[in-house]
Design an enzyme around this catalytic site. Structure first.
Site, PDB file in Angstrom:
ATOM      1  CG  HIS A 106      -1.731  -1.048   1.557  1.00 41.40           C
ATOM      2  ND1 HIS A 106      -1.300  -2.177   2.206  1.00 41.40           N
ATOM      3  CD2 HIS A 106      -3.054  -1.228   1.332  1.00 41.40           C
ATOM      4  CE1 HIS A 106      -2.317  -3.017   2.340  1.00 41.40           C
ATOM      5  NE2 HIS A 106      -3.391  -2.478   1.823  1.00 41.40           N
ATOM      6  CG  ASP A 109       1.846  -1.013   3.314  1.00 41.95           C
ATOM      7  OD1 ASP A 109       1.126  -0.633   4.247  1.00 41.95           O
ATOM      8  OD2 ASP A 109       1.506  -1.867   2.464  1.00 41.95           O
ATOM      9  CD  GLU A 273      -6.877 -11.763   2.314  1.00 40.71           C
ATOM     10  OE1 GLU A 273      -6.447 -10.848   1.586  1.00 40.71           O
ATOM     11  OE2 GLU A 273      -6.983 -11.667   3.538  1.00 40.71           O
ATOM     12  CG  ASP A 301      -4.120 -10.899  -1.120  1.00 42.86           C
ATOM     13  OD1 ASP A 301      -3.236 -10.853  -2.004  1.00 42.86           O
ATOM     14  OD2 ASP A 301      -4.539  -9.889  -0.519  1.00 42.86           O
ATOM     15  CG  ASP A 312      -9.084 -11.197   7.166  1.00 46.89           C
ATOM     16  OD1 ASP A 312      -8.770 -12.333   6.794  1.00 46.89           O
ATOM     17  OD2 ASP A 312      -8.873 -10.173   6.488  1.00 46.89           O
ATOM     18  CG  ASP A 314      -5.123 -11.493   7.426  1.00 48.02           C
ATOM     19  OD1 ASP A 314      -5.868 -12.030   6.604  1.00 48.02           O
ATOM     20  OD2 ASP A 314      -5.066 -10.248   7.590  1.00 48.02           O
TER      21      ASP A 314
HETATM   22  C1  XLS Z   1      -7.645  -6.865   4.175  1.00 48.71           C
HETATM   23  C2  XLS Z   1      -7.112  -7.037   2.836  1.00 48.71           C
HETATM   24  C3  XLS Z   1      -5.982  -6.083   2.477  1.00 48.71           C
HETATM   25  C4  XLS Z   1      -5.783  -6.045   0.980  1.00 48.71           C
HETATM   26  C5  XLS Z   1      -4.994  -4.878   0.502  1.00 48.71           C
HETATM   27  O1  XLS Z   1      -8.373  -7.691   4.703  1.00 48.71           O
HETATM   28  O2  XLS Z   1      -6.724  -8.355   2.666  1.00 48.71           O
HETATM   29  O3  XLS Z   1      -4.821  -6.450   3.131  1.00 48.71           O
HETATM   30  O4  XLS Z   1      -5.188  -7.203   0.514  1.00 48.71           O
HETATM   31  O5  XLS Z   1      -5.542  -3.674   0.832  1.00 48.71           O
HETATM   32 NI    NI Z   2      -5.687  -9.122   1.012  1.00 44.24          NI
HETATM   33 NI    NI Z   3      -7.582  -9.782   4.320  1.00 43.57          NI
END
Ligand code: XLS
Ligand code: NI
Ligand code: NI
Length: 441
Positions: A106, A109, A273, A301, A312, A314
């Site tokens: 981003h 970032d 994702e 993703d 989420d 992750d």
């Molecule tokens: C958030 C998203 C974010 C996108 C990019 O949940 O996964 O990280 O991939 O903005």
């Molecule tokens: Ni993402």
């Molecule tokens: Ni995400």
């Protein structure tokens, strides 16, 4: 080639290479052999692995109950540009030690946002030229860039879908800068994840206006980028909720419908994702299949959720069964359209050693590699595909074909049914199909 800055951050860790499954070296790949050919392409080409700048270099492990647990050594200077350069040094060290070819980012970032848009733009220019040099030196590339139009409190009511025009304009300015940045870093794609594009309450929301505005910004962004010579693909990243109660890009099917409604389907594809799929009550495989069926499977993703948690999380991918099913879809689709595998995943809050980010990526990479090899075997030496084809073989015959081609009336269809009389049942054989996956894992 490993690229460090003035200082080495990940001390004691060298280049991660393929050593095979017999190796006990935790700093080696057991399944990912970049040059190994799978279905006619090297693994490296299939995957285009990328690190996510935000999780790996910025996210320090804060959660709603406490601050971050990490103290990144590249995050010490009080000068934002110095800090950003140190972070870029760490990023390129990480990427090149992992042997990855790509990263995703981003705008904010790369360098902290300043008080004004003008000041932020200056900072972005400075860090972009520094990163360009490092890109040239290392050969590392940008898989995609994006604008963070969700963290700044000004976006609390939405970015492109904000009810206030001045905020929409601000989002537009930020997206323009992020496009310029991505283009200057020769980014191969550009992502839109609409974290705040949705609503908290329908009572104060005009859905029609907000969807129109979102499409407007996407069209303007597309037109602007194309004018600057950007040849890459734009990706929409669906997610059903979080941070908003409801997000407009809910899932793949919703996003595809939206893109088609607004005539954006030529330039846009999807970035799927894993954890967003599961939040939408779908499987990862389902989202990939829906995107692939529309010819819009652009990028992935990679991460995973947690069966006990509804948010989420992750986490880095480890579920070999889930990823094998995903790789079956990917291989049958003929690969990703322009994108790659971006590890949009973070180590746990209590994983506080600098080396933990290596274990995480090695695990994720090997999960994908093992799944890809398994999927190839399933496709080339099991009966899965022929069994599935057989289920539909009645459409290969005369009447079935006519029906498929639209050469039959409902009247004629009905007459066939009357003539057929009582039908025999045909098993779906789901358990048999499931066993084939297990056999090859
Ligand atoms: C958030 C998203 C974010 C996108 C990019 O949940 O996964 O990280 O991939 O903005
Ligand atoms: Ni993402
Ligand atoms: Ni995400």
């Amino acid at each position: 080639m490993i690229l460090t800055g003035d200082k080495e951050y990940y001390k004691g860790i060298g280049a991660i290479s393929y050593e095979g499954r017999e190796s006990d070296n935790p700093f080696s790949f057991k399944y990912y052999n970049p040059e190994q050919i799978v279905m006619g392409k090297t693994m490296r080409e299939h995957f285009k692995f990328a690190i996510a700048y935000w999780h790996s270099l910025c996210g320090q492990g804060s959660d709603p109950f406490g601050p971050g647990t990490q103290q990144f050594p590249w995050d010490q200077s009080s000068d934002p540009i110095r800090r950003a350069r140190d972070k870029a040094d760490a990023a390129f060290e990480l990427i090149t030690k992992l042997g990855f070819d790509y990263f995703c980012f981003h705008d904010v970032d790369l360098v902290d946002e300043a008080q004004t848009l003008g000041e932020t733009e200056k900072r972005l220019h400075k860090i972009a030229s520094y990163i360009s040099e490092k890109k040239n030196e290392s050969g590392v590339k940008v898989l995609w860039g994006t604008a963070n139009c969700f963290s700044n409190p000004i976006y609390m009511n939405g970015a492109a879908t904000n009810p206030e025009f001045s905020v929409v304009a601000r989002a537009g300015a930020q997206i323009k800068m992020a496009l310029d940045l991505t283009i200057s870093l020769e980014g191969e794609n550009y992502v839109f994840w609409g974290g705040r594009e949705g609503y908290m309450s329908l009572l104060n929301t005009d859905i029609g206006k907000e969807l129109d505005h979102m499409a407007q910004i996407l069209s303007m962004a597309r037109d602007y980028a194309r004018k600057q010579g950007f040849k890459g693909t734009f990706f929409i990243e669906p997610k059903p909720m979080e941070p908003m109660k409801h997000q407009y890009d809910f899932d793949a099917a919703t996003a595809i419908g939206f893109l088609k409604e607004y005539g954006l389907e030529k330039d846009f594809k999807l970035n799927i994702e894993v954890n967003h799929a599961t939040l939408a009550q779908h499987s990862f495989e389902h989202e990939l299949a829906i995107a692939a069926n529309a010819g819009m499977l652009g990028s992935i993703d990679a991460n995973r959720g947690d069966n006990q948690n509804g948010w989420d999380t992750d986490q880095f991918p480890v579920n070999i069964y889930e990823i094998t099913e995903a790789m079956l879809v990917l291989l049958q689709a003929g690969g990703l359209k322009g994108g790659g595998i971006n590890f949009d995943a973070k180590i746990r809050r209590n994983s506080t050693d600098l080396e933990d980010i290596f274990h995480a990526h090695i695990g994720g990479v090997d999960t994908f590699a093992r799944a890809l090899i398994t999927a190839e075997k399933i496709l080339t030496s099991s009966e899965l595909i022929s069994l599935r084809k057989k289920r539909y073989s009645s459409f290969d015959t005369e009447d079935g074909k006519k029906f498929e081609n639209g050469d039959m009336t409902l009247q004629a269809l009905s007459e066939i049914a009357f003539k057929n009389g009582t039908l025999e049942r045909k098993s779906g054989k789901q358990e048999l199909f499931e066993n084939i996956i297990n056999q090859f894992i």
